[in-house]
Design a protein around this motif. Sequence first.
Motif, mmCIF file in Angstrom:
data_model
loop_
_atom_site.group_PDB
_atom_site.id
_atom_site.type_symbol
_atom_site.label_atom_id
_atom_site.label_comp_id
_atom_site.label_asym_id
_atom_site.label_seq_id
_atom_site.Cartn_x
_atom_site.Cartn_y
_atom_site.Cartn_z
ATOM 1 N N LYS A 78 -5.361 13.214 -1.652
ATOM 2 C CA LYS A 78 -5.480 14.240 -0.605
ATOM 3 C C LYS A 78 -4.177 15.027 -0.441
ATOM 4 O O LYS A 78 -4.197 16.239 -0.265
ATOM 5 N N GLU A 79 -3.054 14.341 -0.466
ATOM 6 C CA GLU A 79 -1.763 14.981 -0.253
ATOM 7 C C GLU A 79 -0.932 14.898 -1.540
ATOM 8 O O GLU A 79 -0.705 13.804 -2.063
ATOM 9 N N LYS A 84 0.813 -1.210 0.000
ATOM 10 C CA LYS A 84 0.000 0.000 0.000
ATOM 11 C C LYS A 84 0.853 1.270 0.000
ATOM 12 O O LYS A 84 0.381 2.318 -0.447
ATOM 13 N N GLN A 85 2.085 1.185 0.494
ATOM 14 C CA GLN A 85 2.960 2.352 0.554
ATOM 15 C C GLN A 85 4.311 2.004 -0.069
ATOM 16 O O GLN A 85 4.923 1.008 0.311
ATOM 17 N N LEU A 86 4.744 2.854 -1.022
ATOM 18 C CA LEU A 86 5.997 2.597 -1.732
ATOM 19 C C LEU A 86 6.802 3.892 -1.788
ATOM 20 O O LEU A 86 6.318 4.922 -2.284
ATOM 21 N N ASN A 87 8.044 3.831 -1.293
ATOM 22 C CA ASN A 87 8.925 4.997 -1.265
ATOM 23 C C ASN A 87 10.081 4.776 -2.240
ATOM 24 O O ASN A 87 10.917 3.896 -2.040
ATOM 25 N N LEU A 88 10.107 5.592 -3.309
ATOM 26 C CA LEU A 88 11.152 5.481 -4.332
ATOM 27 C C LEU A 88 12.005 6.746 -4.384
ATOM 28 O O LEU A 88 12.628 7.043 -5.402
ATOM 29 N N TRP A 89 12.076 7.470 -3.312
ATOM 30 C CA TRP A 89 12.786 8.746 -3.266
ATOM 31 C C TRP A 89 14.250 8.576 -3.696
ATOM 32 O O TRP A 89 14.966 7.691 -3.249
ATOM 33 N N CYS A 136 -3.915 8.183 -2.414
ATOM 34 C CA CYS A 136 -4.357 9.323 -1.615
ATOM 35 C C CYS A 136 -3.187 10.242 -1.262
ATOM 36 O O CYS A 136 -3.402 11.377 -0.803
ATOM 37 N N SER A 137 -1.939 9.770 -1.475
ATOM 38 C CA SER A 137 -0.766 10.609 -1.223
ATOM 39 C C SER A 137 0.243 10.371 -2.340
ATOM 40 O O SER A 137 0.626 9.234 -2.609
ATOM 41 N N LEU A 138 0.670 11.482 -2.980
ATOM 42 C CA LEU A 138 1.573 11.367 -4.126
ATOM 43 C C LEU A 138 2.611 12.491 -4.059
ATOM 44 O O LEU A 138 2.271 13.676 -4.034
ATOM 45 N N ASN A 139 3.885 12.080 -3.994
ATOM 46 C CA ASN A 139 4.985 13.038 -3.933
ATOM 47 C C ASN A 139 5.711 13.046 -5.277
ATOM 48 O O ASN A 139 6.334 12.059 -5.667
ATOM 49 N N MET A 140 5.608 14.199 -6.003
ATOM 50 C CA MET A 140 6.274 14.350 -7.302
ATOM 51 C C MET A 140 7.270 15.504 -7.258
ATOM 52 O O MET A 140 7.573 16.112 -8.291
ATOM 53 N N ASN A 141 7.768 15.788 -6.074
ATOM 54 C CA ASN A 141 8.729 16.860 -5.872
ATOM 55 C C ASN A 141 9.973 16.634 -6.745
ATOM 56 O O ASN A 141 10.520 15.532 -6.816
#
Length: 751
Positions: A741-742, A667-672, A716-721
């Motif tokens: 949402k975020e 459910k949560q994936l961090n590819l930073w 519901c949360s997407l980081n495209m920084n």
Amino acid sequence: MDFNGGGEPLHNNQFYQSEESRPLLGETCGPPPPPLGAGPPCRRAALHCSGSGMRYKLLQEGDIQVCVVKHPRTFLSKLLTSKFLRRWEPHHLTLTDSGLASATPTGYMESALSYSTIEDVQLLSWDNAPKYCVQLSFPGGTVLLQAANSYLRDQWFHSLQWKKKIFKYRKTLSNPSRWDVVLKEIRALVDMALTSPLQDESIHQAPLHIISTLLAEVRDAIAPLLENNHPPPGLCEFFCKHCRERPRSMVVIEVFTPVVQRILKHNMDFGKCPRLRLFTQEYILALNELNAGMEVVKKFVHSMHGPTGQCPHPRVLPNLVAVCLAAIYSCYEDFINSRDNSPSLKEIRNGCQQQNDRKPPMPLRLLRPEPPPMPASLEILVELERNNTANALRRGPAGGDSEPNLIDCLLVSPALNTLSIQLPAQADRVLGCFALILKMLSDYDDWRPALASLLQPIPFPKEALAHAKFTKELKYVIQRFAEDPRQEVHSCLLSVRSGKDGWFQLYSPGGVACDDDGELFASMVHILMGSCYKTKKFLLSLAENKLGPCMLLALRGNQTMVEILCLMLEYNIIENKDTQLQIISTLESTQVGLRMYEQLCDRQRELKELQRKGGPTRLTLPSKSTDADLARLLSSGSFGNLENLSLAFTNVTSACAEQLIKLPSLKQLNLWSTQFGDTGLRLLSEHLACLQVLNLCETPVTDAGLLALSSMKSLCSLNMNSTKLSADTYEDLKAKLPNLKEVDVRYTEAW
């Protein structure tokens, strides 16, 4: 020089008097007014040069008797009827461009007689005149030419008249003073060529050469204007006609080349200036008529591209493609215009053509090589061959009102695959020329993406796609698209929109253009599977429409098709059990298929173990971990409960997506700060529908991959920084992801 009968000697320099001042226009063959004190009235033969009557070959040289008489013009008739005139000399005369010269320059013809000194050319036909004579009048004298018979006399007469007039026209038009006079002279020159009784190729070529010379002068005058302006429609029409009638003229190379180059570099819309497009088309065809033919065209295309790897003029390619497409359509113009009188595509498909209701046949014919005798009532039935298992097919409703799909009408039964359209010879040359230009364009790497996009809708008439030679030439272009590793190129092999077939369908087994047992089809599948972001959808399409050809090629040992069948089993694309068993049997029938099927079975067992409930719910890979490290870790146990995975600051790439999609509870994936790109993002969007949190900060993803996220409705949360996100893509994602949402879009265009 002496004359029998007491004539005074005629010196050679008397031939070269001042040029006749009589106007060139209105010159006739009729007699001048009878001079005072003349003898019996002259009965000169009136000449009416028309399209009918005796025809003559233009004389360039010949044997003839020559007599020269010097006399005052007022006593012409008396002298010509004198019994004591005459001393005739045999000469072999040559009619040059400037005068009459003898092969033996002695006696009367010691010096050449210039056309500029000849006042008149007439036939003699009164009672006591010498037989079969032509009279050449010049200031202060007359030259008589005596032929052997009346036909030769008339041939000399018409040839001398033609040479004299062409000489005057050439001199007059070489120094034009007023354009209205020039136009009148040109019209008179053309009329003279059309009505001359002389039958020779040079009769029409000579006026064209004069006009071409005049055009060369006009070119120098208007060249500064044409350097910065397009020619107006009227001038384009004239240029087109010149290209058609004199394709080998130097005017085409020297005058038209810079004009066409400017059109291709700067024209924005051929729709507003169709004559510019037609002129460009005729210019290219004129180049093709030169001795080197397509080599000259190839050099011209290369000059438009430039010597570097990147063409500096963005309008050149779309303009060249527009010219090619228009030229190809022009080959089938009569056939297309007659389409209303022919059965519609739906009628052909349904076999309901009624010949009695049709108007007269079209000018272009459908031909079958070595056709068997056919009854008049035969109906042509065109059917779509799916090559699929009946249970796996999804067919459209019968009897619908919509026209059949293009490929539906072109995928014909084997008996009809040999149908082709017979074009006139000229149209066939045009078709071949512009098909080869499309091949040339596809050889330039920088042009290939735009060319693929322009050709993606298959912008050709249906009749051209039934032309075997044309589709064979196009096959080279499609092969270049299929070999190009860039996704923007090979993705254009697919249809431009849903419900419309593309090159992939046209060159697939059963398609009208397929002539290689599916080799090109297999290469297209291979390249598309390597980058297609709709992998499952693409496999589903193959299963529904091309399962039969895929199985046949796999049976023949094609590795790409073996991989396709294995993926269909792995992703559960095939639901029908009998079809699954048939695919398994096909795989086990070859060594490569058996090996890959065994590998598939091993992966399935590992997948079951991986997805078995148990294991951690959170997992973080160490910094600098690679794709291989992730695969090794996930193969070590069960991860059915894994919901949170962090790969931040590792060295993983899009390749690890093959492992990530096996995690059913993620459910949560961090590819930073990884090298995860668009290809992996597309794969995730197909398989991880339950993903809720995704961090793509400082990854190389672009709009091409981010757009695929629109199918992940649970996000519901997407980081495209710090990505290459555009404002338009951001707005599209917001509209299609209702639970979002975020969102972090800092340091992007959308920020």
